[in-house]
Design an enzyme around this catalytic site. Structure first.
Site, short mmCIF file in Angstrom:
data_model
loop_
_atom_site.label_atom_id
_atom_site.label_comp_id
_atom_site.label_asym_id
_atom_site.label_seq_id
_atom_site.Cartn_x
_atom_site.Cartn_y
_atom_site.Cartn_z
N HIS A 70 0.83 -1.22 0.00
CA HIS A 70 0.00 0.00 0.00
C HIS A 70 0.86 1.26 0.00
CE1 HIS A 70 -3.95 -1.99 0.96
NE2 HIS A 70 -3.13 -2.91 1.42
N ASN A 143 -10.23 -2.61 3.02
CA ASN A 143 -10.00 -2.54 1.57
C ASN A 143 -11.31 -2.20 0.87
OD1 ASN A 143 -7.26 -3.07 1.40
ND2 ASN A 143 -7.50 -5.26 1.08
C1 HEM Z 1 -1.81 -11.04 7.55
C2 HEM Z 1 -2.16 -10.21 6.61
C3 HEM Z 1 -1.61 -8.84 6.47
C4 HEM Z 1 -0.43 -8.30 6.87
C5 HEM Z 1 0.71 -9.00 7.61
C6 HEM Z 1 -0.41 -6.92 6.47
C7 HEM Z 1 0.62 -6.04 6.68
C8 HEM Z 1 0.64 -4.72 6.31
C9 HEM Z 1 1.72 -3.80 6.53
C10 HEM Z 1 3.03 -4.16 7.21
C11 HEM Z 1 1.35 -2.60 6.04
C12 HEM Z 1 2.17 -1.32 6.06
C13 HEM Z 1 1.87 -0.53 7.32
C14 HEM Z 1 2.66 0.73 7.42
O1 HEM Z 1 3.85 0.74 7.09
O2 HEM Z 1 2.09 1.75 7.89
C15 HEM Z 1 0.02 -2.73 5.54
C16 HEM Z 1 -0.72 -1.72 5.00
C17 HEM Z 1 -2.06 -1.83 4.71
N1 HEM Z 1 -2.83 -2.97 4.76
FE1 HEM Z 1 -2.23 -4.78 5.28
N2 HEM Z 1 -1.60 -6.63 5.84
C18 HEM Z 1 -2.36 -7.78 5.83
C19 HEM Z 1 -3.62 -7.91 5.31
C20 HEM Z 1 -4.45 -6.87 4.99
C21 HEM Z 1 -5.86 -6.98 4.76
C22 HEM Z 1 -6.66 -8.26 4.86
C23 HEM Z 1 -6.31 -5.72 4.50
C24 HEM Z 1 -7.69 -5.23 4.24
C25 HEM Z 1 -8.76 -5.87 4.62
C26 HEM Z 1 -5.17 -4.83 4.56
C27 HEM Z 1 -5.22 -3.47 4.35
C28 HEM Z 1 -4.12 -2.63 4.43
C29 HEM Z 1 -4.19 -1.21 4.16
C30 HEM Z 1 -5.42 -0.42 3.75
C31 HEM Z 1 -2.90 -0.71 4.33
C32 HEM Z 1 -2.45 0.73 4.14
C33 HEM Z 1 -2.68 1.52 5.40
C34 HEM Z 1 -2.33 2.97 5.17
O3 HEM Z 1 -3.05 3.60 4.36
O4 HEM Z 1 -1.37 3.44 5.76
N3 HEM Z 1 -4.05 -5.56 4.84
N4 HEM Z 1 -0.39 -4.03 5.68
#
Ligand code: HEM
Length: 501
Positions: A70, A143
């Site tokens: 993202h 999402n």
């Molecule tokens: C085990 C599964 C997942 C892991 C380990 C994971 C991990 C991460 C990590 C490490 C980030 C970056 C955070 C940052 O640096 O600020 C991120 C961002 C993000 N993830 Fe996940 N994620 C997973 C599943 C999901 C799922 C299922 C969704 C939605 C339903 C999701 C939605 C998002 C969104 C929207 C962001 C961006 C947040 C922002 O705008 O700063 N992720 N994710």
């Protein structure tokens, strides 16, 4: 739109009325910002030139690690207003009165590409929402899709590696993308969603947002409910075909950013209506499939949508780096009345985000204005670390409990306790006997019009036909056949036709 609407208006530390003198970081006036100090007219440089040294060194440190997923995003401030009484399901204070408004910050994003990518691509969109509530910040990190590709967090790093740029070619590779899905039958539902019409939203304003996971709400009486969040766009759903998207990317790689920024500058404030599906906790164990499985939706006929309120975006951030790049959302930021469910994926995420942010932004990132609570203050015994802007005064103790009236725990649980049973270990078997990776993918396919099916099949075949290994193609085809016989047949025919060309 007036061009200077985007210019920084107020310089640091000085009013617009006073003469604006250029200074060093320590505030000393700079005499010459165009010519380095040299020994003689032709050089060499003098190391005593603080403005030159500071300017070059500061510049070298402007970039921080981008989000590991993202990375590309756009964001705006706004508010959430409660329109319907939901107190029978949750005691969350920000939801306890019809008409109550809570300030919010919403960051949209694409998932796979790095900062230099494009907006109008086939990819899920992030929908990360921060509510600045009187009980602290509540982050709902969702999402634009109600489901996800996998259901166990241990697969997430492999999944993301397969979707991001290949370490050798430096590009996203169909071989990797489809090889992962060949080994992940549970992805078939989300792949069907992604390759369908909603796979490329026309803008961030014209798509829904979903909490995707199941969360737990607890009411004042201590009764627990499982909920799923649905933010329905009030702008209407608009999507791009693959061909339209290619054209948009060619004209403006930042098309979603342009759209959001300009709409809000014009006062055309986008809004979403929040609905929840509510399952009394006691019904979870006997539900016909695992209600905590992130690859599945709950049919609305079982749990209808219940309206909660309205989310409006009405203010652009002043500075993209300070407020958008440095924003930090964590699924682990709950407020009383809302807690996690046993969903394994959600549980894995409870660790991952704040950990990523401590690396990406540092241990004190929660003190940055965009991340700090706004309707209350954080009071705890966390101290020091890089950039410790809030470290307590001389009267504050840095340990707890203490005899000096320092902040103390409330003893109130955030939500109802969850009963668990079973043996520890890694469990490959589904939690519910009727679990199946394909039936909801088939249902989604059968809901589509003939034209939608044709576009879906063409999009899948366009990607899958580029895969070099026949066994990877076969495994993927088997998933579409298992979802629906007609779906599988059509994808197979389309892939074969493209490979014979
Ligand atoms: C085990 C599964 C997942 C892991 C380990 C994971 C991990 C991460 C990590 C490490 C980030 C970056 C955070 C940052 O640096 O600020 C991120 C961002 C993000 N993830 Fe996940 N994620 C997973 C599943 C999901 C799922 C299922 C969704 C939605 C339903 C999701 C939605 C998002 C969104 C929207 C962001 C961006 C947040 C922002 O705008 O700063 N992720 N994710």
């Amino acid at each position: 739109m007036a061009e200077n609407a985007f210019r920084q208006q107020i310089p640091y530390g000085r009013s617009t009325m006073s003469k604006r003198v250029l200074t060093t970081e320590s505030g000393a006036p700079v005499a010459d910002n165009q010519n380095s100090a040299t020994a003689g007219v032709g050089g060499p440089l003098l190391i005593q030139d603080q403005q030159l040294l500071e300017k070059l060194a500061r510049f070298n440190r402007e970039r921080i690690p981008e989000r590991v997923v993202h990375a590309r995003g756009s964001a705006a401030y706004g508010y959430f207003e409660v329109t319907d009484d939901v107190t029978r399901w949750t005691s969350a204070k920000f939801l306890n009165t019809v008409g109550k408004k809570t300030e919010t910050f919403l960051r949209f994003s694409t998932v796979a590409d790095s900062l230099g990518g494009a907006d109008a691509v086939r990819d899920p969109r992030g929908f990360a929402l921060k509510f600045y509530t009187e009980d602290g910040n509540y982050d709902l990190v969702g999402n634009n899709t109600p489901v996800f590709f996998i259901k166990d967090p241990i697969k997430f790093p492999d999944f993301i590696h397969s979707q991001k740029r290949d370490p050798f070619t430096g590009k996203q590779e169909p071989d990797n993308v489809w090889d992962f899905w060949a080994h992940a039958p549970e992805a078939t539902h989300q792949v069907t969603w992604l390759m369908g019409d909603r796979g490329i939203p026309a803008s961030y304003r014209h798509m829904n947002g979903y909490g995707s996971h199941t969360y737990q709400w607890t009411n004042e009486a201590g009764e627990a409910f499982f909920v799923k969040y649905h933010f329905k766009t009030n702008q209407g759903i608009r999507c791009l075909s693959s061909e339209q998207a290619a054209e948009v990317v060619g004209k403006d790689a930042n098309s979603h950013q342009t759209d959001l920024l300009q709409a809000i500058e014009r006062g055309v404030n986008p809004s979403w209506t929040l609905y929840v599906q509510v399952m009394p906790a006691a019904e979870a164990a006997d539900y016909r499939f695992n209600p905590f499985d992130l690859t599945k939706v709950w049919p609305h006929s079982d749990y209808p949508l219940q309206r909660v309120g309205r989310l409006v975006l009405d203010r652009n951030p002043d500075n993209v780096f300070a407020e958008v790049e440095q924003s930090a959302f964590s699924p682990n930021n709950f407020v009383p009345g809302i807690t996690a469910s046993p969903d394994k994926m959600l549980q894995g995420r409870l660790f991952a985000y704040a950990d990523a942010q401590r690396y990406r932004l540092g241990v004190n990132h929660t003190l940055l204005p965009v991340n700090a609570p706004k309707a209350t203050t954080a009071q705890n015994y966390g101290r020091d670390g890089a950039m410790a802007l809030r470290n307590g005064s001389r009267h504050d103790k840095n340990y707890e409990p203490n005899s000096y009236k320092g902040p103390a725990e409330t003893g109130d649980a955030l939500g109802a306790p969850l009963a668990v049973s079973g043996h520890t270990g890694t469990h490959a078997a589904p939690a519910h006997t009727k679990d199946d990776d394909f039936f909801q993918a088939g249902e989604l396919y059968r809901l589509m019009s003939e034209e939608e099916k044709q576009r879906l099949v063409a999009n899948i075949a366009g990607g899958l036909s580029q895969v070099s290994r026949e066994d990877v193609i076969e495994k993927n085809l088997a998933h579409f056949h298992a979802a629906d016989a007609d779906y599988g047949k059509r994808v197979e025919e389309a892939v074969r036709a493209l490979r014979e060309d």
